[in-house]
Structure formats: structure tokens, C-alpha cells
Design a protein around this motif. Structure first.
Motif, PDB file in Angstrom:
ATOM      1  N   GLY A 184       0.791  -1.223   0.000  1.00 57.99           N
ATOM      2  CA  GLY A 184       0.000   0.000   0.000  1.00 57.99           C
ATOM      3  C   GLY A 184       0.825   1.274   0.000  1.00 57.99           C
ATOM      4  O   GLY A 184       0.263   2.372  -0.103  1.00 57.99           O
ATOM      5  N   THR A 185       2.145   1.161   0.097  1.00 59.43           N
ATOM      6  CA  THR A 185       3.006   2.337   0.123  1.00 59.43           C
ATOM      7  C   THR A 185       3.235   2.872  -1.286  1.00 59.43           C
ATOM      8  O   THR A 185       3.517   2.113  -2.209  1.00 59.43           O
ATOM      9  N   PHE A 186       3.108   4.176  -1.453  1.00 57.24           N
ATOM     10  CA  PHE A 186       3.479   4.835  -2.704  1.00 57.24           C
ATOM     11  C   PHE A 186       4.921   5.320  -2.585  1.00 57.24           C
ATOM     12  O   PHE A 186       5.299   5.948  -1.594  1.00 57.24           O
ATOM     13  N   VAL A 187       5.709   5.017  -3.594  1.00 57.72           N
ATOM     14  CA  VAL A 187       7.127   5.365  -3.610  1.00 57.72           C
ATOM     15  C   VAL A 187       7.380   6.316  -4.778  1.00 57.72           C
ATOM     16  O   VAL A 187       6.921   6.065  -5.903  1.00 57.72           O
ATOM     17  N   TYR A 188       8.110   7.382  -4.522  1.00 58.79           N
ATOM     18  CA  TYR A 188       8.460   8.340  -5.565  1.00 58.79           C
ATOM     19  C   TYR A 188       9.953   8.222  -5.869  1.00 58.79           C
ATOM     20  O   TYR A 188      10.791   8.435  -4.993  1.00 58.79           O
ATOM     21  N   ASP A 189      10.252   7.830  -7.089  1.00 59.17           N
ATOM     22  CA  ASP A 189      11.641   7.754  -7.528  1.00 59.17           C
ATOM     23  C   ASP A 189      12.048   9.147  -7.984  1.00 59.17           C
ATOM     24  O   ASP A 189      11.612   9.632  -9.035  1.00 59.17           O
ATOM     25  N   LEU A 190      12.881   9.806  -7.179  1.00 54.97           N
ATOM     26  CA  LEU A 190      13.281  11.186  -7.468  1.00 54.97           C
ATOM     27  C   LEU A 190      14.461  11.264  -8.422  1.00 54.97           C
ATOM     28  O   LEU A 190      14.833  12.352  -8.858  1.00 54.97           O
ATOM     29  N   ASP A 191      15.073  10.118  -8.724  1.00 55.89           N
ATOM     30  CA  ASP A 191      16.083  10.032  -9.777  1.00 55.89           C
ATOM     31  C   ASP A 191      17.126  11.138  -9.662  1.00 55.89           C
ATOM     32  O   ASP A 191      17.361  11.902 -10.585  1.00 55.89           O
ATOM     33  N   SER A 192      17.751  11.215  -8.506  1.00 51.23           N
ATOM     34  CA  SER A 192      18.729  12.284  -8.282  1.00 51.23           C
ATOM     35  C   SER A 192      19.945  12.177  -9.188  1.00 51.23           C
ATOM     36  O   SER A 192      20.621  13.175  -9.444  1.00 51.23           O
ATOM     37  N   ASN A 193      20.257  10.958  -9.667  1.00 52.47           N
ATOM     38  CA  ASN A 193      21.437  10.820 -10.527  1.00 52.47           C
ATOM     39  C   ASN A 193      21.104  11.036 -11.999  1.00 52.47           C
ATOM     40  O   ASN A 193      21.985  10.981 -12.852  1.00 52.47           O
ATOM     41  N   GLY A 194      19.816  11.264 -12.307  1.00 49.45           N
ATOM     42  CA  GLY A 194      19.449  11.620 -13.667  1.00 49.45           C
ATOM     43  C   GLY A 194      19.486  10.506 -14.680  1.00 49.45           C
ATOM     44  O   GLY A 194      19.391  10.759 -15.882  1.00 49.45           O
TER      45      GLY A 194
END
Length: 357
Positions: free
Chosen positions: A183-193
């Protein structure tokens, strides 16, 4: 004073004040998360009697509720022992729908479980909860079907529960999700691009991307089953993104600027590579057009294309078909020749195969 803020250690000339009323507290606390049962859903299934405020019908007219905790209208409520509420009899010939609610009553100064009676009707509708700041504020626990002629009542769960908070990951979002509850939503912030920023959910079926953010991703929409093609003059452009869980939108443009045809291998149709494997449970269809301004290879200047992702174990490409060049009665033929000086356009939304179905 036009500006008021609280709670501070002491009053000041800028509008700050330490003391707040119940109404001010409600306004402040309601912003912290809203009405919900204080029980976090972290499993993929539950038995009804394992949840807070579980209900049991007694003697056909009463509902016994087990202990539970909740926040309602900004105030905290706790039931520490079983509680029984009675549903009023319905001797009429029409059914009724009642609700069992937790009610925060500011004038009374307490939060309690109450029954709200509906109206008998041929098509009964349960009463909506009150949400009046500074007065009464309700959260529904159960909708109760009250049959005509004093039939046995039937409560149905309607309570909202707490769930895991959204979390972010600078990278390795899917690997991070292995340690998070369902049930957890995860946001991949992709800091390394190196990837697209996206949202994903840890669901009962596993980790699945729910949507991409920002610009679409690019890919090379290659052709399959190619027998011969020009050495130069062919360009490939493709864009795609997840627009919903396991749902892909994509578009592709293949341009043959040379004078040489692209031909398929003998007896096969040309195929268009997809950005993600398509689910093969039912087979799927994509659409496109061929622009052939010089009417080369005996084909019209503009004609429709149909792509078929076959049913089976999933398709990495779509087999292409075009209308028969002899008569409409012949339906669709295999797309075997891609004329020179022409362009192929395709766009579609389809179900991907993230769950390897």
C-alpha cells in the motif's frame, strides 16, 4: 486584528496567541491528516473481525462494536471496550438505510458513536455525514441496511483507514520498495538523472510504476522481420511513458527518406518494437498511418495501419497490417513493404506486462 496565528508561548502585537478555542484547535488539527481509523493498512488482505470497530449483529436489531481508535474532525477518539448500539425498528413496507458514525460534537465537548436514522424509501439512501466546523462533525463507520417489516439488519463497513505514508527514494526505488509495507506509494526522485522521475505503488501484485513525471522517455522503435533495407536514410523516433499502473502510452515515427523499400522476410509481416512488452492475456491492437506522398510501391498516398500484439505470453512488438490493395472485401493484408520516401506513424495506449502474465 486582521492576522491571527497560534499556538505560541505568549501573545504579541503581531497576532500571535497561546490560547486557542476548540474551534481553532479543530481547524488546526484537521489539517494533519483528516478523518480516519487509527489502524494502518499494511497487509494485502484482512478478516473483518480483525479490524477495529468490527461489527456483530445481535438479536437482529443491535450492533456490537469492538474497541478501536480514530481521529474525527480534528479530535481523537478511543473506544476501550465493546459497545452496543440499537438500530430503530422499521415496521414500514419500505427499506431504510441508517449509518453508524463517530461524531465529534463541539458544543457538547465530546466525541461519541451514534446511529443516524435514514428515511424509508423504495430506493433508500443513507444520510450523509455532517461536517460542520465548530458544531458536529461525523465519520461513517457502517452503512446499515434496515429491511422493511423489521427484517434483520445488515451493517456494511464504510470506515476510512490510515495507510502508509508516501516516501521518496533518490535512486533504487524498486529495491527500496522491497522493505516497505503493501500500500506504500514510492516516488523515484532520480537524483542521478539516469531514469525518469516516477511514482510507483507496492501493491498486492508487487511493485508497479503508476505514472511517469516530466518529459516522456525516448526509445528506438525498431522494425522486426526485416529482410532488406537501405543502408542509410532510415530514422527512428519513439516516446513513451507510464500513464497509469501497468498502462503505457507511446508514439513512434519511422521515416524512410531513401528511395529504397524496406521489405520483410518472406511470408512475414513487418513488426514494430514496443517500448515495453505488452500483456498477452487477450491480445491488443494499436493504430497508425503510413504517409506515402509519391504513391510508391503500389500503395496509396495515405493509408491506415493496424498493429496486433498477439495473445499468449506477451508481445515485444506489434505485427503490422494494412488494407488490401485490391478490394475492401479482402480486409487487411500483411504489411510487407515499407515504401521509400514515406513515413510510418503509430500511437496507442496499451497494457504492459509488468506482472509477467
Amino acid at each position: 486584528m486582521a492576522e491571527v496565528s497560534y499556538p505560541y508561548a505568549e501573545s504579541n502585537d503581531s497576532g500571535g496567541t497561546p490560547a486557542i478555542s476548540e474551534t481553532q484547535w479543530q481547524s488546526m488539527a484537521a489539517m494533519w491528516g483528516g478523518d480516519r481509523v487509527d489502524f494502518r493498512l499494511t497487509s494485502d488482505s484482512y478478516a473483518a473481525n480483525a479490524l477495529p470497530f468490527s461489527a456483530t449483529v445481535i438479536n437482529g436489531r443491535s450492533v456490537e462494536l469492538t474497541p478501536g481508535r480514530a481521529t474525527v474532525g480534528g479530535f481523537y477518539y478511543q473506544l476501550t471496550a465493546n459497545l452496543t448500539v440499537t438500530i430503530e425498528a422499521n415496521p414500514t413496507t419500505k427499506a431504510r438505510k441508517d449509518t453508524i458514525v463517530i461524531r465529534t460534537d463541539i458544543p457538547t465537548g465530546s466525541t461519541n458513536i451514534k446511529v443516524v436514522k435514514g428515511q424509508p424509501s423504495n430506493s433508500p439512501v443513507a444520510p450523509q455525514p455532517q461536517r460542520n466546523p465548530g458544531q458536529q462533525w461525523e465519520m461513517v463507520l457502517y452503512e446499515v441496511n434496515v429491511p422493511a417489516l423489521n427484517g434483520t439488519i445488515q451493517p456494511s463497513n464504510r470506515m476510512p483507514f490510515d495507510m502508509g505514508p508516501r516516501v521518496g527514494a533518490p535512486w533504487n526505488a524498486q529495491a527500496t520498495a522491497d522493505f516497505l509495507p503493501v500500500g506504500t506509494f514510492v516516488y523515484d526522485l532520480d537524483s542521478n538523472g539516469g531514469d525518469s522521475q516516477h511514482e510507483a505503488v507496492v501493491g498486492r501484485d508487487g511493485y508497479v510504476v503508476t505514472r511517469h513525471f516530466g518529459k516522456s522517455r525516448t526509445y528506438t522503435p525498431a522494425l522486426m522481420n526485416v529482410g532488406s533495407q537501405p543502408s542509410t536514410g532510415v530514422s527512428y523516433k519513439g516516446r513513451w511513458r507510464y500513464v497509469a499502473p501497468n498502462m503505457v502510452y507511446f508514439s513512434a515515427l519511422i521515416s524512410n527518406t531513401s528511395s529504397t523499400e524496406i521489405r520483410s522476410t518472406s511470408g512475414a509481416a513487418l513488426g514494430l518494437v514496443l517500448p515495453q512488452t505488452a500483456c498477452g492475456q487477450t491480445g491488443q491492437v494499436i493504430t497508425g498511418h503510413l504517409r506515402n506522398p509519391d504513391k510508391r510501391s503500389g500503395m496509396p498516398n495515405f493509408c491506415s495501419l493496424q498493429g496486433l500484439c498477439w495473445d499468449g505470453q506477451g508481445s515485444s512488438y506489434a505485427t503490422l497490417f494494412v488494407p488490401s490493395d485490391s478490394t475492401l472485401r479482402e480486409g487487411l493484408d500483411l504489411f510487407t513493404v515499407f515504401p521509400g520516401k514515406s513515413q510510418l506513424y503509430v500511437s496507442a495506449t496499451y497494457e504492459a506486462n509488468a506482472f509477467s502474465e
